[in-house]
Every structure is written in structure tokens, then in C-alpha cells.
Write an enzyme that holds these catalytic residues in place. Structure first.
Site, PDB file in Angstrom:
ATOM      1  N   GLU A 184       0.902  -1.132  -0.073  1.00 23.53           N
ATOM      2  CA  GLU A 184      -0.084   0.043   0.002  1.00 23.53           C
ATOM      3  C   GLU A 184       0.689   1.184   0.105  1.00 23.53           C
ATOM      4  O   GLU A 184       0.560   2.201   0.931  1.00 23.53           O
ATOM      5  CB  GLU A 184      -0.863  -0.172   1.230  1.00 23.53           C
ATOM      6  CG  GLU A 184      -1.900  -0.969   1.014  1.00 23.53           C
ATOM      7  CD  GLU A 184      -2.943  -0.944   2.304  1.00 23.53           C
ATOM      8  OE1 GLU A 184      -4.181  -1.210   2.033  1.00 23.53           O
ATOM      9  OE2 GLU A 184      -2.581  -0.904   3.396  1.00 23.53           O
ATOM     10  N   GLU A 260      -6.834  -7.189  -0.018  1.00 20.87           N
ATOM     11  CA  GLU A 260      -7.299  -7.290   1.258  1.00 20.87           C
ATOM     12  C   GLU A 260      -8.966  -6.852   1.122  1.00 20.87           C
ATOM     13  O   GLU A 260      -9.223  -5.501   0.611  1.00 20.87           O
ATOM     14  CB  GLU A 260      -6.652  -6.219   2.049  1.00 20.87           C
ATOM     15  CG  GLU A 260      -5.327  -6.737   2.248  1.00 20.87           C
ATOM     16  CD  GLU A 260      -4.724  -5.835   3.422  1.00 20.87           C
ATOM     17  OE1 GLU A 260      -5.322  -4.944   4.112  1.00 20.87           O
ATOM     18  OE2 GLU A 260      -3.415  -5.738   3.530  1.00 20.87           O
TER      19      GLU A 260
END
Length: 625
Positions: A184, A260
Site C-alpha cells: 500500500e 485485502e
């Protein structure tokens, strides 16, 4: 939307791949073309669940992996926290015992599942410091950047880690089918040279399976974190259709992969217990896997932030420490129970085989055990194992080489007669302040001042500073802990400090026992008045057959809990978490000892309850604007 009607453990029927680019090395298990994912040439869908080996007792790895398979998943993914493997710079990383990553991955393969590995070096994961070692972030360097001081350290870590993963790749007979590049990064920065360096570092050390980046589905995050030629995955909790449209607009040939899917959420101390309704979670899951989408359920099984590994967030300058439990309202709960969300997700995933795992593991029956005070707080900690140093100003955790735990600072200022102000200019995160053995109060960044009455004589000033959790997300990652600014009596600095680091997370059972013994033997004059209200206490429980347990400390306030010398985690009466999960492998037949370090007030009883109590629930769904 469309539901899946095939068994999650196998791929779809083979078809001829459409033409188009793919970003996978020759011989890799997974490839992609024309917006579809393939495994060995057959159309495939990654149906994964996040399970962190570092949050599950090794004796339970197989059980939890099998429960993921029973959920209808064909893949397990895990992060790799650098600081868990290498707590000290001058010692090589460890890959044994609880840190045996290779054993975990091999177990995934033995249970018939693929593995996706996310080696960072930054992982977030609500884990202390986002997985980065504090000995590294204490240095004058730019973390998560192409700063050579940072990448050189990462390269040394990857030299230890990546060859171990390389041998476990599917192309070499193992279960690893994909590896994530950083984590991320688009939520943090835009140093594309650094992200490319991370990708190249994996390839140079032998990774030949599918590589991918993962970012939130916004233009800002995708601009910062993605790389040309590397598969782009999303992380999200809602609105998968919007995420799919955005990714297709940017990468029309790539398959839709949600690395995710936040089907639940973690908790902070002092807040409510976050949950997500079954219908809401399953609705989003169906939206992700529709039209050939792939997913990783985060978390499929959350586990526990054992020891002091729980991270923290920052909001408007306020620290928000994460609780000991990482249950995350996952379909497989912290103690392995199969929840209603498990069965609803299993149906949505199209699983057809039997559920092999029991719905719940055996649990100890309820019991009340006396909590017996053994040593006063200061008496014990003054005698605790520690390599103390003396400095003009208080030494920080980083200067002392201490990752987590506490530091006991001692100075002897002369305080004139009358009322004065004791000011802690920068304390991270919380400190108990004593004058001549008497508690003056507790200070933190929002309440940094205490009154003190002087007599004109020297005062034994003791400050017990607690690290409540290192920030794991955002620009606060790498922040230092301890007394970071001077301590003042009115306008005058207090100088000449003895700094004793208390590395509770590294204590052996013998060191814990010796500390209690030394504290018990200390002269009573060394103890604060009302000494039984804080310090170390012990409870003993006889167990015939070890089973899971849920520990509660009614009447106690704030502290740490050990079970048979293993640091289970923190307890705090501010909630939401009430019980601490103790997995059966930590107990033994016969007498078991629970040790409590209490900082505020000690109750009289340790309770064993037959179910978890994680606090009043609050519905929470993470959304991107």
C-alpha cells in the site's frame, strides 16, 4: 452479481487464453491475459484468506490453515514482519520456532493450498512500527524511500529472507504462487524508484512467481503505488464495483484482484469493538468475486497480538493503541471458532466439501483463582534485569536499544520548599511519576504536568515510561518513544538520569521469576505506601488437560499478563477487550502460573471464562471517498 458454483479448491475449466500482455516470468504458476487470471494455463480465481503465522501459536498453524480450506479458500496469504525476525541489528534474523516461516508455508502446501507472501519490508498490519525494526527507524534515514541508507538495510534483510521464499515457489515444487511488492505504498508516498527497487530486489533474489502491488482504489493511491508491467491489486472494505471500474480504466488487460477485503476491522483501546454484519460482508464479497474477480479475505483468521507487538494509529496527534486481540470480526474467530460469517461466506464461495474442523476448540471450565500480590512495583522494577546507563537527559527507547516495554528513569533533583510544577515536555506515551517512592500521578502528551511539593532537600524522582504501541500506518511510522524532551521543575531542567530499560518482551521465565523474588525481598522502606495496589501478582491454576482459556482481571486496571512465563499481552480496564485469549498450547497438565504486572490497581481475582468478551459492538465498514 454472480455466485460461484465450483469447488474453491480447484481451478475453472480450461479455455484458450485471449491475447494480451502478461507480467509473469516464464514457468510461473499464475499468469494473466485479457482481464483473466490463469494457473498452469487454466482459468483461475484466487480465493485467499489472510492468516498471520506470527499471530497464531505454531502448534495451531495446521488447524487454522485447515479451517481456511474448510471456508472454501484455495490460498493463504501472510505478511512477514521484519522486526519479529530481527529484533536487534547486531544479531542475525531468526527463522526458528515461532519464526519458522518456511514451516508455516510448507504446512499451507501440505493442506493443499497455495500461498501468497507479502514481505514488505513495510507491512502495516496493525503491527508494531508496521513491521520495520525500531533499531532501523531510529536512524537518520528516510524510511520507505530510495534513500540508500534504507535500501541497503532492506537488501541485507532480503538476503536472508527472499532465498527462503524462493525455494518454496510453485515453480520449484512449493506452494508460493505470488509475492507482493512493498505494501500500500500509494497511501504513503510517490517514490516510484523505491517501489521499482523493491520489485527488482525480489527478482534478483530468485522470485519468479507473479508479482503484484496493492493499494486503495483511488487515483491518488494508485498513482503513488503502482508500477508499469506489475499487476495492480486493490485493498478495500466496500464498493467493489467502483474499484473494478477504476482499475479497468487504468489497466484494462489485468484481472480484478482484491488483495485485502476488510470483512471486519481491528479495535483500539478505549473505543468500542468493531464488527461487520454478515449480510454486509457477504454482499461485498459476492461483488468482488463476480465476473472472475479474485479476493483475499482480511482477516480470514485474525489471531492475537501476543506480547507487545500490537501497533497503534495516530489521529490529530493522539495515539490510538491497538488492543491485544486481533479477532477483527473474522469468519474464523481469534480462538478458531467457526462463526455465522464463516458459513455465510462458505456458501458464497461455493464450497462443496465437508467441514472437517470442529466448530469450537475445547475450553477450560469457568474458574475463579485468587490473585496474590508478590512484589511492589518499584521494588521489583528497581531489581529487574536491565543494562542501565547514565545520561545528562533522559535516554529514549531508541538510544537504549529498546523496542517495546518500559524504561525506569531515576534522577535526584533538589526541589525548593513549597509548591512547584513538574513538566514533561515530550513524553511518549505514558509515564507514572514517583517522588521518594510515592506516586505523584500519570502524565501523557495531553496531560504533561504534575504539582510537586518540595522541602529543600534532594528528591528521588522516578519516572516509569511505557511504550503503548508503535505507530503502524501513515507518516507517524518510525516515531520515537520515551522521554523525548527535557523534564522541568518550573523552568529548570532536571539533569543526571539513570535509565533502566525493561525489555519485558525478551524476558525469559527465569528473569521474570528473579524479578518477583528480588521485589519480594526488597526492604519495605523501598516500597510505596499501599504497595499491594500495584506491582507483581501471581495466580495458580491446576489443569488436567490443557484447553483454550479466556482470562479476565476484574478490578484490575492496566498492565501485562504472562502465562507460564510467556507474555500474553496487555490488559486495560478502559476496554473494549475484557478477556485475553490463552491458546491451549501455552498451558500444561498440572500447575499453571499466571503473572500480572499491574500499574494502577490490582484486583483480588483472576477469572477463567468459557467464552471471549471483546466489548460492546459497533458496526464499522471502511470506505474510500
Amino acid at each position: 452479481m454472480s455466485s460461484i458454483t465450483y469447488s474453491a479448491a480447484v481451478t475453472e475449466s480450461p479455455t484458450t487464453p485471449t491475447s494480451g500482455p502478461q507480467s509473469t516470468a516464464s514457468g510461473a504458476a499464475l499468469s494473466w491475459r485479457g482481464g483473466r487470471l490463469y494457473r498452469g494455463g487454466a482459468p483461475h480465481r484466487i480465493l485467499s484468506g489472510s492468516l498471520h503465522y506470527f499471530r497464531v501459536h505454531p502448534d495451531l498453524w495446521q488447524d487454522r490453515i485447515r479451517r481456511l480450506a474448510d471456508l472454501g479458500l484455495n490460498t493463504v496469504d501472510t505478511y512477514v514482519p521484519w522486526n519479529f525476525h530481527q529484533l536487534h541489528e547486531d544479531r542475525p534474523p531468526r527463522f526458528d520456532g515461532w519464526r519458522d516461516l518456511e514451516r508455516f508455508i510448507r504446512t499451507v502446501g501440505e493442506e493443499g493450498l497455495d500461498a501468497v507472501v507479502r514481505p514488505g519490508p513495510y507491512i502495516c498490519a496493525e503491527w508494531s512500527n508496521g513491521g520495520l525494526p525500531s533499531w532501523l527507524t531510529s536512524k537518520d534515514l528516510a524510511i520507505r524511500s530510495s534513500d540508500p541508507a534504507f535500501t541497503t538495510a532492506v537488501a541485507r534483510w532480503f538476503d536472508h529472507l527472499i532465498p527462503r521464499l524462493s525455494t518454496l515457489q510453485a515453480s520449484r515444487g512449493g506452494p508460493v504462487v505470488a509475492v507482493q511488492v512493498e505494501n500500500e505504498f500509494g497511501s504513503y508516498g510517490d517514490d516510484h524508484a523505491y517501489v521499482r527497487w523493491c520489485r527488482d530486489a525480489l527478482v534478483e533474489r530468485g522470485i519468479a512467481e507473479l508479482l503484484f502491488t496493492a493499494d486503495g482504489p483511488t487515483e491518488l493511491m494508485l498513482d503513488g503505488g503502482t508500477l508499469p508491467g506489475t499487476l495492480t491489486a486493490a485493498t478495500l472494505g466496500s464498493k467493489p464495483e467502483a474499484a473494478r471500474r477504476l482499475l479497468v480504466s487504468r489497466r484494462p488487460e489485468e484481472p480484478f484482484l482484491v488483495a485485502e477485503f476488510w470483512n471486519g476491522w481491528f479495535d483500539h483501546w478505549g473505543e468500542r469493538h468493531h464488527v461487520r454484519g454478515v449480510e454486509s460482508a457477504v454482499h461485498t464479497l459476492r461483488g468482488i468475486i463476480a465476473d472472475h474477480g479474485s479476493v483475499s479475505i482480511y482477516m480470514a483468521h485474525g489471531g492475537t497480538n501476543f506480547g507487545l507487538w500490537a501497533g497503534a494509529n495516530e489521529s490529530d496527534g493522539r495515539l490510538e493503541p491497538v488492543v491485544t486481540s486481533y479477532d477483527s470480526d473474522a469468519p474464523i474467530s481469534e480462538d478458531g471458532r467457526l462463526t455465522p460469517k464463516f458459513f455465510a461466506m462458505r456458501e458464497a464461495l461455493g464450497a462443496r466439501g465437508p467441514v472437517r474442523s470442529p466448530a469450537r476448540m475445547p475450553t477450560l471450565p469457568p474458574a475463579h483463582v485468587p490473585l496474590v500480590h508478590r512484589a511492589g512495583l518499584l521494588a521489583a522494577l528497581r531489581s529487574a534485569p536491565s543494562e542501565a546507563t547514565t545520561t545528562p537527559r533522559p535516554a529514549s527507547f531508541e538510544q537504549l536499544g529498546l523496542d517495546a516495554g518500559m524504561v525506569l528513569h531515576t534522577a535526584r533533583p533538589r526541589i525548593p520548599a513549597g509548591e512547584h510544577r513538574l513538566l514533561f515536555t515530550d513524553v511518549r506515551d505514558r509515564a507514572l511519576v514517583f517522588a521518594d517512592g510515592t506516586l505523584l500521578g500519570i502524565v501523557d502528551p495531553r496531560s504533561p504536568e504534575l504539582p510537586v511539593t518540595g522541602t529543600g532537600r534532594l528528591v528521588r524522582l522516578e519516572v516509569l515510561v511505557e511504550n503503548l504501541g508503535r505507530v503502524n500506518y501513515g507518516p507517524g511510522v518510525g516515531g520515537h518513544k520515551g522521554l523525548l524532551g527535557p523534564v522541568l521543575v518550573d523552568r529548570r531542567m532536571v539533569q543526571g538520569w539513570r535509565n533502566a530499560p525493561l525489555a519485558f518482551q525478551e524476558w525469559s521465565s527465569a528473569e521474570l521469576s528473579d524479578t518477583l523474588a528480588a521485589g519480594f525481598a526488597a526492604p519495605s522502606a523501598e516500597c510505596a505506601p499501599g504497595t499491594t495496589s500495584t506491582g507483581f501478582a501471581v495466580a495458580e491454576l491446576h489443569v488436567d488437560t490443557p484447553a483454550d482459556a479466556f482470562l479476565a482481571l476484574p478490578g484490575s486496571g492496566h498492565g501485562l499478563v504472562w502465562v507460564n512465563g510467556f507474555l500474553l499481552g496487555r490488559h486495560r480496564d478502559i476496554g473494549p477487550q475484557v478477556t485475553l485469549y490463552c491458546p491451549a498450547p501455552l498451558l500444561r497438565s498440572g500447575t499453571n502460573t499466571v503473572t500480572v504486572l499491574e500499574l494502577e490497581r490490582l484486583g483480588t481475582t483472576l477469572e477463567f471464562r468459557d467464552h471471549p468478551e471483546l466489548g460492546p459492538p459497533e458496526e464499522y465498514v471502511e470506505e474510500f471517498d
